[in-house]
Motif scaffolding. Sequence first.
Motif, PDB file in Angstrom:
ATOM      1  N   ARG A 126       0.813  -1.212   0.000  1.00 45.47           N
ATOM      2  CA  ARG A 126       0.000   0.000   0.000  1.00 45.47           C
ATOM      3  C   ARG A 126       0.849   1.266   0.000  1.00 45.47           C
ATOM      4  NH1 ARG A 126      -0.195  -1.634   5.440  1.00 45.47           N
ATOM      5  NH2 ARG A 126       0.355   0.062   6.850  1.00 45.47           N
ATOM      6  N   LEU A 127       2.146   1.198   0.349  1.00 45.63           N
ATOM      7  CA  LEU A 127       3.016   2.359   0.372  1.00 45.63           C
ATOM      8  C   LEU A 127       3.769   2.563  -0.937  1.00 45.63           C
ATOM      9  CD1 LEU A 127       4.506   2.171   3.973  1.00 45.63           C
ATOM     10  CD2 LEU A 127       2.621   3.573   3.166  1.00 45.63           C
ATOM     11  N   GLU A 128       3.711   1.583  -1.838  1.00 44.70           N
ATOM     12  CA  GLU A 128       4.424   1.722  -3.107  1.00 44.70           C
ATOM     13  C   GLU A 128       3.738   2.775  -3.962  1.00 44.70           C
ATOM     14  OE1 GLU A 128       4.842  -1.936  -5.157  1.00 44.70           O
ATOM     15  OE2 GLU A 128       5.835  -2.913  -3.477  1.00 44.70           O
ATOM     16  N   LYS A 129       4.529   3.607  -4.596  1.00 41.56           N
ATOM     17  CA  LYS A 129       3.978   4.624  -5.484  1.00 41.56           C
ATOM     18  C   LYS A 129       3.980   4.083  -6.896  1.00 41.56           C
ATOM     19  CE  LYS A 129       5.382   8.663  -2.872  1.00 41.56           C
ATOM     20  NZ  LYS A 129       6.088   9.941  -2.921  1.00 41.56           N
ATOM     21  N   THR A 130       2.855   4.238  -7.558  1.00 43.62           N
ATOM     22  CA  THR A 130       2.756   3.848  -8.956  1.00 43.62           C
ATOM     23  C   THR A 130       2.164   5.025  -9.733  1.00 43.62           C
ATOM     24  OG1 THR A 130       0.561   2.910  -8.628  1.00 43.62           O
ATOM     25  CG2 THR A 130       2.436   1.400  -8.435  1.00 43.62           C
ATOM     26  N   ILE A 131       2.419   5.051 -10.996  1.00 48.34           N
ATOM     27  CA  ILE A 131       1.900   6.128 -11.844  1.00 48.34           C
ATOM     28  C   ILE A 131       0.452   5.815 -12.177  1.00 48.34           C
ATOM     29  CG2 ILE A 131       2.086   7.277 -14.078  1.00 48.34           C
ATOM     30  CD1 ILE A 131       5.091   6.736 -13.955  1.00 48.34           C
ATOM     31  N   GLU A 132      -0.404   6.754 -11.865  1.00 45.17           N
ATOM     32  CA  GLU A 132      -1.830   6.596 -12.149  1.00 45.17           C
ATOM     33  C   GLU A 132      -2.159   7.105 -13.546  1.00 45.17           C
ATOM     34  OE1 GLU A 132      -5.939   8.574 -10.583  1.00 45.17           O
ATOM     35  OE2 GLU A 132      -4.459   8.015  -9.077  1.00 45.17           O
ATOM     36  N   ARG A 133      -1.656   8.318 -13.871  1.00 44.07           N
ATOM     37  CA  ARG A 133      -1.886   8.901 -15.190  1.00 44.07           C
ATOM     38  C   ARG A 133      -0.877  10.016 -15.428  1.00 44.07           C
ATOM     39  NH1 ARG A 133      -7.247  12.678 -14.648  1.00 44.07           N
ATOM     40  NH2 ARG A 133      -6.605  13.664 -12.712  1.00 44.07           N
ATOM     41  N   VAL A 134      -0.671  10.354 -16.717  1.00 43.99           N
ATOM     42  CA  VAL A 134       0.215  11.436 -17.122  1.00 43.99           C
ATOM     43  C   VAL A 134      -0.614  12.381 -17.980  1.00 43.99           C
ATOM     44  CG1 VAL A 134       2.269  12.043 -18.446  1.00 43.99           C
ATOM     45  CG2 VAL A 134       2.241   9.947 -17.104  1.00 43.99           C
ATOM     46  N   LEU A 135      -0.579  13.675 -17.627  1.00 45.04           N
ATOM     47  CA  LEU A 135      -1.292  14.694 -18.387  1.00 45.04           C
ATOM     48  C   LEU A 135      -0.287  15.594 -19.093  1.00 45.04           C
ATOM     49  CD1 LEU A 135      -3.999  15.779 -15.794  1.00 45.04           C
ATOM     50  CD2 LEU A 135      -4.351  14.387 -17.813  1.00 45.04           C
ATOM     51  N   ILE A 136      -0.560  15.887 -20.360  1.00 44.70           N
ATOM     52  CA  ILE A 136       0.276  16.803 -21.132  1.00 44.70           C
ATOM     53  C   ILE A 136      -0.613  17.971 -21.537  1.00 44.70           C
ATOM     54  CG2 ILE A 136       1.675  17.131 -23.201  1.00 44.70           C
ATOM     55  CD1 ILE A 136       2.224  14.112 -23.137  1.00 44.70           C
ATOM     56  N   PHE A 137      -0.234  19.188 -21.105  1.00 42.45           N
ATOM     57  CA  PHE A 137      -1.011  20.382 -21.415  1.00 42.45           C
ATOM     58  C   PHE A 137      -0.332  21.149 -22.548  1.00 42.45           C
ATOM     59  CE2 PHE A 137      -2.046  19.340 -17.062  1.00 42.45           C
ATOM     60  CZ  PHE A 137      -3.415  19.455 -17.052  1.00 42.45           C
TER      61      PHE A 137
END
Length: 163
Positions: A140-151
Amino acid sequence: MNLSEKIELLIKRKQLSASQFADKLGIPRSSISHILSGRNKPSLDVVQKILRVFPEISAEDLLFEDRSLGASLVSNVAKEPIPVASTSPSLFDAVSPTPSESPKNNSPEQTIVQSNLRRPKETAVPTPQEVPAAPSVPPRLEKTIERVLIFYTDGTFSESRPM
């Protein structure tokens, strides 16, 4: 007489509309509208452009409230002011997107981002002596990429989610 009132007097004496005055200075028309209505005070940039375009006006006469604008403000058709290049595009200028900002190119960039997200890390295989003891991390403490936004500068964006 404050600075906004002096600008209004200058516009009248030069027999210009507020739009024409803004165009001569190379500033957005809304800026002059806000100054004349009292919503905003003139910025240093606006004052500098007025002094550059109308060299017959002294900075002291324009800036100090106890001084009045000289009689030299009567419109003179023979003297055309030096045009000032606008440093920022006007609201009314058409801006065409560059190839990288075009909506047609959103898909390839999104594909590149997704392919980079799925690319395995390239690491050298350490020898048994170099391998440190890895601390145990609860999932539960591991960080994972949920999404990447490019503006993009035209107000659009693209979104990528790892698979």
